[in-house]
Design an enzyme around this catalytic site. Sequence first.
Site, PDB file in Angstrom:
ATOM      1  N   LYS A  80      -7.317  26.101 -41.017  1.00 23.07           N
ATOM      2  CA  LYS A  80      -7.904  25.634 -42.140  1.00 23.07           C
ATOM      3  C   LYS A  80      -7.785  26.512 -43.197  1.00 23.07           C
ATOM      4  CE  LYS A  80     -10.895  21.937 -43.227  1.00 23.07           C
ATOM      5  NZ  LYS A  80     -10.932  20.634 -42.938  1.00 23.07           N
ATOM      6  N   GLY A 178     -23.031   7.043 -47.769  1.00 21.07           N
ATOM      7  CA  GLY A 178     -21.725   7.212 -48.276  1.00 21.07           C
ATOM      8  C   GLY A 178     -20.843   6.202 -48.419  1.00 21.07           C
ATOM      9  N   GLY A 180     -17.377   5.957 -49.702  1.00 29.22           N
ATOM     10  CA  GLY A 180     -16.406   6.801 -50.321  1.00 29.22           C
ATOM     11  C   GLY A 180     -15.121   6.213 -49.382  1.00 29.22           C
ATOM     12  N   TYR A 184     -16.866   3.409 -46.914  1.00 26.17           N
ATOM     13  CA  TYR A 184     -16.159   1.972 -47.512  1.00 26.17           C
ATOM     14  C   TYR A 184     -15.450   1.204 -46.271  1.00 26.17           C
ATOM     15  CZ  TYR A 184     -14.116  -1.961 -50.002  1.00 26.17           C
ATOM     16  OH  TYR A 184     -14.001  -3.143 -50.159  1.00 26.17           O
TER      17      TYR A 184
HETATM   18  P1  NAD Z   1     -15.328  10.687 -50.073  1.00 29.19           P
HETATM   19  O1  NAD Z   1     -15.569  11.497 -51.333  1.00 29.19           O
HETATM   20  O2  NAD Z   1     -14.370   9.663 -50.523  1.00 29.19           O
HETATM   21  O3  NAD Z   1     -16.626   9.626 -49.969  1.00 29.19           O
HETATM   22  C1  NAD Z   1     -18.046  10.493 -49.791  1.00 29.19           C
HETATM   23  C2  NAD Z   1     -18.944   9.441 -50.469  1.00 29.19           C
HETATM   24  O4  NAD Z   1     -20.217  10.042 -50.482  1.00 29.19           O
HETATM   25  C3  NAD Z   1     -18.830   9.265 -52.227  1.00 29.19           C
HETATM   26  O5  NAD Z   1     -18.754   7.982 -52.622  1.00 29.19           O
HETATM   27  C4  NAD Z   1     -19.982  10.210 -52.611  1.00 29.19           C
HETATM   28  O6  NAD Z   1     -20.518   9.529 -53.709  1.00 29.19           O
HETATM   29  C5  NAD Z   1     -21.087   9.706 -51.640  1.00 29.19           C
HETATM   30  N1  NAD Z   1     -22.070  10.704 -51.479  1.00 29.19           N
HETATM   31  C6  NAD Z   1     -22.255  12.063 -51.896  1.00 29.19           C
HETATM   32  N2  NAD Z   1     -23.360  12.466 -51.802  1.00 29.19           N
HETATM   33  C7  NAD Z   1     -24.184  11.715 -51.279  1.00 29.19           C
HETATM   34  C8  NAD Z   1     -25.624  11.603 -50.992  1.00 29.19           C
HETATM   35  N3  NAD Z   1     -26.407  12.690 -50.995  1.00 29.19           N
HETATM   36  N4  NAD Z   1     -26.009  10.320 -50.595  1.00 29.19           N
HETATM   37  C9  NAD Z   1     -25.068   9.419 -50.327  1.00 29.19           C
HETATM   38  N5  NAD Z   1     -23.820   9.122 -50.738  1.00 29.19           N
HETATM   39  C10 NAD Z   1     -23.341  10.416 -51.211  1.00 29.19           C
HETATM   40  O7  NAD Z   1     -15.135  11.401 -48.804  1.00 29.19           O
HETATM   41  P2  NAD Z   1     -14.496  10.749 -47.503  1.00 29.19           P
HETATM   42  O8  NAD Z   1     -13.281  11.177 -47.448  1.00 29.19           O
HETATM   43  O9  NAD Z   1     -15.120   9.442 -47.235  1.00 29.19           O
HETATM   44  O10 NAD Z   1     -15.285  11.693 -46.468  1.00 29.19           O
HETATM   45  C11 NAD Z   1     -16.654  11.884 -46.219  1.00 29.19           C
HETATM   46  C12 NAD Z   1     -16.939  12.946 -45.004  1.00 29.19           C
HETATM   47  O11 NAD Z   1     -16.083  12.489 -43.930  1.00 29.19           O
HETATM   48  C13 NAD Z   1     -16.764  14.395 -45.403  1.00 29.19           C
HETATM   49  O12 NAD Z   1     -17.780  15.083 -44.715  1.00 29.19           O
HETATM   50  C14 NAD Z   1     -15.416  14.513 -44.811  1.00 29.19           C
HETATM   51  O13 NAD Z   1     -15.233  15.994 -44.479  1.00 29.19           O
HETATM   52  C15 NAD Z   1     -15.239  13.796 -43.757  1.00 29.19           C
HETATM   53  N6  NAD Z   1     -14.256  13.418 -43.094  1.00 29.19           N
HETATM   54  C16 NAD Z   1     -13.184  12.527 -44.040  1.00 29.19           C
HETATM   55  C17 NAD Z   1     -12.040  12.498 -43.405  1.00 29.19           C
HETATM   56  C18 NAD Z   1     -10.807  11.555 -44.307  1.00 29.19           C
HETATM   57  O14 NAD Z   1      -9.852  11.168 -43.666  1.00 29.19           O
HETATM   58  N7  NAD Z   1     -10.993  11.387 -45.299  1.00 29.19           N
HETATM   59  C19 NAD Z   1     -11.513  12.911 -42.046  1.00 29.19           C
HETATM   60  C20 NAD Z   1     -12.524  13.541 -41.212  1.00 29.19           C
HETATM   61  C21 NAD Z   1     -13.741  13.937 -41.877  1.00 29.19           C
END
Ligand code: NAD
Length: 356
Positions: A80, A178, A180, A184
């Site tokens: 990382k 969340g 996001g 979604y």
């Molecule tokens: P993202 O930023 O697209 O979405 C996160 C969402 O959470 C946003 O819509 C944000 O407004 C919302 N949010 C933030 N704080 C909040 C709270 N206190 N209460 C409710 N909602 C809140 O991120 P993502 O890519 O969907 O990733 C989400 C999690 O999954 C992270 O922990 C990330 O490390 C993990 N993750 C993501 C991936 C990936 O492929 N994107 C892979 C492995 C792990």
Amino acid sequence: MKLLQQMTVMGHERVAFHQDPESGLRAVIAVHDTTLGNALGGTRRWCYASEADAIMDVLRLSEGMTYKSAAAGLAMGGAKSVILLDTPGQEPTEAQARAMGRFVDTFAGAYIAAEDVGVSPQFCAWMREETDHVMGDASHGGDPSPYTSRGCFNAMRACLAFAGRPIDFHGVTVAIQGLGATGYKLAKFIREAGGDVIATDVNPTAIKRATEELGVRVLADDQDLFSLDGVDIVAPCALGAVLNSRNIETLKAPIVCGTANNILADPDSDGQLLKERGIVYAPDFIANAGGVIRLAGLYLGLTEADIDDKVAEIERTTATVLADTASHASAYDAAVAFAKRRIDAGREAKARHHAS
Ligand code: NAD
């Protein structure tokens, strides 16, 4: 603890620091373990309270990547990197990304960078101007979140089966924190499978889209997602460390399975508490491995069909780990043991190869 001592305790092979006066880049790359292969792991841009916090974060996250890749059955190690920002939300620049790309290139492929918090496909594309060892720009996998969501959905199927329920989302209510990139799409899979979703997000636009497009129900302001009645699965898909000794005590859902990294504030004690309470917990690094499977898979030359198979396999891996939980302190512990068995097998195979 001194850094080298910490690396020894946690098993890190290599940690490198870099500062570039022209772009203002200050970054750390940590390669935890390359027994199974070169190590892919995202680049996080974050404003840390202290340098020590940044170092601890990159050490912890890189170790997690070793287990995530190994458990996913990838010929990949764990690494990382973090970029230390001076102020929160500091805008990314091409100069900073390119300087990071040159830093990544000094690892000659032992470290492969990718997206993480604060890093977009555009940032990856800028890094890639300086090195071949970056995934996640538009031409190299792009946004892996659809794969992460699908993998998490597969993990949920294993959780339902382990809880003695039919693998059928009709009549199942999932509470998602969340909406996001991953939350979604996870909601979409659940809705398409006939499930009900209640969700929360701090961003009103994300809520509006999910309610309008998917028919997701919204959590009322005075409701707490982690103590809701009538929920079958709680899915943290936003932040880490959302489950702790306090809210695990009041958790009513029988299953926890989400996309967020490091869901448990303390994996050891919180993992045990979940087990004691009989709550089925899909260890995060197994449930959310779809994204790394996609990017690492493309880097390793796997076909789309191979990648899809590995994302589908998350269901079987989750089932195996959940079944192993009985003989471990927690599901998290069982998952780490599962990953370590694969790493040990890789080490033995390497030793045999060198001896022959
Ligand atoms: P993202 O930023 O697209 O979405 C996160 C969402 O959470 C946003 O819509 C944000 O407004 C919302 N949010 C933030 N704080 C909040 C709270 N206190 N209460 C409710 N909602 C809140 O991120 P993502 O890519 O969907 O990733 C989400 C999690 O999954 C992270 O922990 C990330 O490390 C993990 N993750 C993501 C991936 C990936 O492929 N994107 C892979 C492995 C792990």
